[in-house]
Design an enzyme around this catalytic site. Structure first.
Site, mmCIF file in Angstrom:
data_model
loop_
_atom_site.group_PDB
_atom_site.id
_atom_site.type_symbol
_atom_site.label_atom_id
_atom_site.label_comp_id
_atom_site.label_asym_id
_atom_site.label_seq_id
_atom_site.Cartn_x
_atom_site.Cartn_y
_atom_site.Cartn_z
ATOM 1 N N LYS A 146 0.831 -1.212 0.000
ATOM 2 C CA LYS A 146 0.000 0.000 0.000
ATOM 3 C C LYS A 146 0.864 1.259 0.000
ATOM 4 O O LYS A 146 0.594 2.197 -0.737
ATOM 5 C CB LYS A 146 -0.932 0.028 1.230
ATOM 6 C CG LYS A 146 -1.881 -1.155 1.330
ATOM 7 C CD LYS A 146 -2.871 -1.002 2.482
ATOM 8 C CE LYS A 146 -2.272 -1.065 3.871
ATOM 9 N NZ LYS A 146 -1.652 -2.350 4.234
ATOM 10 N N ARG B 127 -9.568 0.558 8.871
ATOM 11 C CA ARG B 127 -9.161 -0.812 9.198
ATOM 12 C C ARG B 127 -10.216 -1.539 10.007
ATOM 13 O O ARG B 127 -9.993 -2.672 10.410
ATOM 14 C CB ARG B 127 -7.872 -0.764 10.008
ATOM 15 C CG ARG B 127 -6.593 -1.037 9.184
ATOM 16 C CD ARG B 127 -5.453 -0.907 10.153
ATOM 17 N NE ARG B 127 -4.222 -1.531 9.799
ATOM 18 C CZ ARG B 127 -3.164 -0.895 9.294
ATOM 19 N NH1 ARG B 127 -3.228 0.375 8.965
ATOM 20 N NH2 ARG B 127 -2.045 -1.542 9.102
ATOM 21 N N ARG C 56 11.520 -6.293 5.079
ATOM 22 C CA ARG C 56 11.434 -4.851 5.356
ATOM 23 C C ARG C 56 11.997 -4.543 6.744
ATOM 24 O O ARG C 56 12.625 -3.509 6.949
ATOM 25 C CB ARG C 56 9.966 -4.408 5.258
ATOM 26 C CG ARG C 56 9.748 -2.928 5.414
ATOM 27 C CD ARG C 56 8.341 -2.528 5.052
ATOM 28 N NE ARG C 56 7.395 -2.779 6.130
ATOM 29 C CZ ARG C 56 6.076 -2.588 6.027
ATOM 30 N NH1 ARG C 56 5.547 -2.179 4.898
ATOM 31 N NH2 ARG C 56 5.283 -2.828 7.043
ATOM 32 N N ARG D 153 11.432 -0.782 11.941
ATOM 33 C CA ARG D 153 10.116 -0.909 12.582
ATOM 34 C C ARG D 153 10.075 -2.148 13.475
ATOM 35 O O ARG D 153 10.259 -3.267 13.018
ATOM 36 C CB ARG D 153 9.019 -1.007 11.507
ATOM 37 C CG ARG D 153 8.654 0.334 10.928
ATOM 38 C CD ARG D 153 7.576 0.209 9.884
ATOM 39 N NE ARG D 153 6.360 -0.431 10.373
ATOM 40 C CZ ARG D 153 5.230 -0.451 9.693
ATOM 41 N NH1 ARG D 153 5.159 0.125 8.513
ATOM 42 N NH2 ARG D 153 4.170 -1.046 10.185
ATOM 43 N N ARG E 77 -0.362 -9.074 13.641
ATOM 44 C CA ARG E 77 -0.895 -8.077 12.702
ATOM 45 C C ARG E 77 -1.781 -8.736 11.643
ATOM 46 O O ARG E 77 -2.826 -8.207 11.275
ATOM 47 C CB ARG E 77 0.248 -7.302 12.053
ATOM 48 C CG ARG E 77 0.804 -6.271 13.016
ATOM 49 C CD ARG E 77 2.189 -5.862 12.638
ATOM 50 N NE ARG E 77 2.227 -5.036 11.453
ATOM 51 C CZ ARG E 77 3.308 -4.895 10.686
ATOM 52 N NH1 ARG E 77 4.418 -5.555 10.973
ATOM 53 N NH2 ARG E 77 3.275 -4.110 9.634
HETATM 54 P P1 AMP Z 1 0.868 0.462 8.995
HETATM 55 O O1 AMP Z 1 1.994 1.404 8.820
HETATM 56 O O2 AMP Z 1 -0.317 0.814 8.140
HETATM 57 O O3 AMP Z 1 1.278 -0.976 8.825
HETATM 58 O O4 AMP Z 1 0.368 0.599 10.500
HETATM 59 C C1 AMP Z 1 1.232 0.303 11.578
HETATM 60 C C2 AMP Z 1 0.411 0.152 12.854
HETATM 61 O O5 AMP Z 1 -0.257 1.372 13.155
HETATM 62 C C3 AMP Z 1 -0.693 -0.907 12.824
HETATM 63 O O6 AMP Z 1 -0.204 -2.211 13.095
HETATM 64 C C4 AMP Z 1 -1.609 -0.392 13.920
HETATM 65 O O7 AMP Z 1 -1.082 -0.655 15.200
HETATM 66 C C5 AMP Z 1 -1.539 1.120 13.719
HETATM 67 N N1 AMP Z 1 -2.577 1.597 12.767
HETATM 68 C C6 AMP Z 1 -2.356 2.176 11.557
HETATM 69 N N2 AMP Z 1 -3.517 2.490 10.958
HETATM 70 C C7 AMP Z 1 -4.493 2.077 11.803
HETATM 71 C C8 AMP Z 1 -5.906 2.091 11.749
HETATM 72 N N3 AMP Z 1 -6.577 2.599 10.692
HETATM 73 N N4 AMP Z 1 -6.602 1.580 12.808
HETATM 74 C C9 AMP Z 1 -5.965 1.076 13.884
HETATM 75 N N5 AMP Z 1 -4.637 1.011 13.991
HETATM 76 C C10 AMP Z 1 -3.896 1.506 12.971
#
Ligand code: AMP
Length: 191
Positions: free
Chosen positions: A14, A89, A128, A134, A146
């Site tokens: 994404k 999400r 990654r 991260r 996740r």
């Molecule tokens: P990402 O960078 O999109 O993989 O997001 C990293 C982490 O941020 C996720 O594993 C969640 O802990 C949190 N997070 C990001 N977007 C959301 C969302 N829309 N709802 C809830 N948690 C989120």
């Protein structure tokens, strides 16, 4: 306005595809993961609230995420459109997004869902993790949490957009350029 939800499990690509789309279509990128990481980096109260959930691979509670996204929309009301990356999400987030857009006489134009098999996701995320720094990419148990959160809470969001005839599934395995072409073709039909 062209308002796109870029959807898919962690590691689907994404972020990579969003970067290409914002450059070519001049859209505002709203990546909730990036916004949380920026807040953590700056030591804000919002970042502190989100960090424990993120470090464990769990979703951050809806009210925290929704408030942060509404702020971003409000700050960019005159944009050409938005790419929502990693949001919504949960179905509750999707409903809240429709509500905040409707208040501004806007709607989601369509969802693009990147589809990638689970074994490929795990190897991409571990890869990654070697360079991203991260915490949530660096261990298989966190990655598994996740993916589980995705299956339990996030996958139903696809059904929400299917019921509005806004769902477009795209094969997320292949070259970045070919996937981007498929996404662009889907978006052209959003009208
Ligand atoms: P990402 O960078 O999109 O993989 O997001 C990293 C982490 O941020 C996720 O594993 C969640 O802990 C949190 N997070 C990001 N977007 C959301 C969302 N829309 N709802 C809830 N948690 C989120």
């Amino acid at each position: 306005m062209l308002n796109i939800v870029l959807f898919g499990p962690p590691g689907a690509g994404k972020g990579t595809q969003s970067e290409k789309l914002i450059n070519s279509k001049s859209l505002v990128h709203i990546s909730t993961g990036d916004l949380f990481r920026n807040n953590i980096g700056e030591g804000t109260a919002l970042g502190k609230k989100a960090q424990t959930f993120m470090d464990e691979g769990k979703l951050v509670p809806d009210e925290i995420v929704i408030g942060m996204v509404e702020d971003m929309i409000e700050k960019n009301v005159s944009a050409k459109g938005f790419i929502f990356d990693g949001f919504p999400r949960t179905v509750a987030q999707a409903e809240a997004l429709d509500g905040m857009l409707a208040e501004r006489e806007l709607t989601i134009s369509g969802m693009v869902s990147l589809e990638v098999p689970e074994n490929e996701l795990i190897s991409r995320l571990l890869d990654r993790g070697k360079t991203s720094g991260r915490v949530d990419d660096q261990n298989e148990a966190k990655i598994a949490t996740r993916i589980e959160e995705y299956q339990n809470k996030t996958a139903p969001v696809a059904g929400y957009y299917k019921s509005q005839n806004k769902f477009n599934g795209i094969n997320g395995v292949g070259s970045i350029e070919n996937i981007y072409k498929d996404i662009s073709t889907a978006i052209e039909q959003f009208g």
